[in-house]
Design a protein around this motif. Structure first.
Motif, PDB file in Angstrom:
ATOM      1  N   GLY A 115       1.047  -0.732  -0.311  1.00 64.53           N
ATOM      2  CA  GLY A 115      -0.354  -0.024  -0.199  1.00 64.53           C
ATOM      3  C   GLY A 115       1.014   1.340  -0.101  1.00 64.53           C
ATOM      4  N   ALA A 116       0.676   2.308  -0.687  1.00 63.30           N
ATOM      5  CA  ALA A 116       1.155   3.209  -0.658  1.00 63.30           C
ATOM      6  C   ALA A 116       1.126   4.393   0.662  1.00 63.30           C
ATOM      7  CB  ALA A 116       0.820   4.634  -1.787  1.00 63.30           C
ATOM      8  N   GLU A 117       0.223   4.504   1.465  1.00 67.07           N
ATOM      9  CA  GLU A 117       0.043   4.567   2.840  1.00 67.07           C
ATOM     10  C   GLU A 117      -0.365   3.524   4.005  1.00 67.07           C
ATOM     11  OE1 GLU A 117       1.306   7.611   3.418  1.00 67.07           O
ATOM     12  OE2 GLU A 117       0.870   7.960   1.162  1.00 67.07           O
ATOM     13  N   LEU A 118       0.689   3.557   4.481  1.00 61.99           N
ATOM     14  CA  LEU A 118       0.202   2.222   6.118  1.00 61.99           C
ATOM     15  C   LEU A 118      -1.482   2.805   6.659  1.00 61.99           C
ATOM     16  CD1 LEU A 118       3.513   1.024   6.352  1.00 61.99           C
ATOM     17  CD2 LEU A 118       1.902   0.397   4.700  1.00 61.99           C
ATOM     18  N   ASP A 119      -2.100   3.088   6.109  1.00 64.80           N
ATOM     19  CA  ASP A 119      -3.636   3.682   6.547  1.00 64.80           C
ATOM     20  C   ASP A 119      -4.320   2.484   6.734  1.00 64.80           C
ATOM     21  OD1 ASP A 119      -2.626   6.017   7.000  1.00 64.80           O
ATOM     22  OD2 ASP A 119      -3.614   6.631   5.592  1.00 64.80           O
TER      23      ASP A 119
END
Length: 198
Positions: A119-123
Motif C-alpha cells: 500500500g502507498a500509505e500505511l493507513d
C-alpha cells in the motif's frame, strides 16, 4: 468493493443497506452486524452448557430448542465462545497528527511493516476482532486492489510486530458460517455429544 463481497456479507447476516460510498472505509463503515461471526473451524464452545441448561426443551421440542440456540448465539453479546466481531475503526499510526500517530513507536518500524503490507500509505481499518490468536484483522486503505484488498492479521501481544497475510477479503470471508451452516455444526455437535453418552 466487489459486489460478491457485499453479497457474502449479507449472507452472513450483515446489513449492507448503507454500504455505499466511493472509498473502502465509506463502504465498510456503512455495514452493520447485530451479531458475532463464527468461523468454519469453530469447536462448539458453549454448546454443551447451553444444552445442559435447556435439556428439557430439547426433549420436548427440538425445533424450539434450536431456534433459541440460534437466537442466543446470533445476538449482540460478547460472551467468549470463540467468535469474531465485525469492526470498522481506523488505525493510522504513521499519519502525522492522527489520533494514533506514533502508537507503534518503539515497537516496529514502518519499513518492517512494508515488507508484508502492500500500500502507498500505511493507513489501516480494523475489519474484525476475536478472542483467539490472532485477535485483530486489518486491511490497508491504500491496497493496490481496493475492490478486494488483502486482509492482514496481528495480535495485541505482538501488535504489528508480527503480521500475516490472510489472503483477499473475498477469500477471507469464506471462513465464516452462515446461520444455516452454524445450525448444522451445532446439531452435529449436540447429537455427537448425546450419542457418546449413551
Amino acid at each position: 468493493m466487489k459486489q460478491q463481497i457485499l453479497d457474502k456479507i449479507e449472507k452472513l447476516g450483515g446489513n449492507i443497506q448503507r454500504a455505499n460510498g466511493a472509498t473502502l472505509p465509506e463502504i465498510w463503515q456503512g455495514i452493520t452486524f447485530s451479531h458475532p461471526l463464527w468461523t468454519k473451524d469453530w469447536e462448539g464452545y458453549g454448546l454443551d452448557k447451553f444444552y445442559e441448561e435447556h435439556q428439557a426443551l430439547y426433549t420436548t421440542s427440538q425445533d424450539t430448542f434450536y431456534d433459541n440456540l440460534l437466537a442466543h448465539y446470533f445476538s449482540d453479546h460478547e460472551i467468549p465462545y470463540g467468535q469474531d466481531f465485525f469492526r470498522s475503526w481506523l488505525f493510522t499510526p504513521f499519519k502525522v497528527g492522527s489520533h494514533d500517530d506514533g502508537e507503534l513507536d518503539g515497537l516496529v518500524e514502518e519499513e518492517e511493516i512494508r515488507e508484508v503490507v502492500k500500500g502507498a500509505e500505511l493507513d489501516f481499518m480494523c475489519i474484525f476482532s476475536s478472542y483467539g490468536f490472532p485477535d485483530h484483522y486489518f486491511v490497508c486503505l491504500t491496497d493496490p486492489n481496493p475492490e478486494n484488498p488483502i486482509v492482514y492479521s496481528t495480535d495485541h501481544e505482538v501488535y504489528f510486530q508480527e503480521i500475516d497475510n490472510r489472503g483477499t477479503l473475498e477469500d477471507f470471508l469464506e471462513r465464516y458460517m452462515t446461520k444455516d451452516e452454524f445450525l448444522q455444526v451445532a446439531k452435529k455437535h449436540i447429537e455427537s455429544s448425546l450419542s457418546s453418552l449413551s
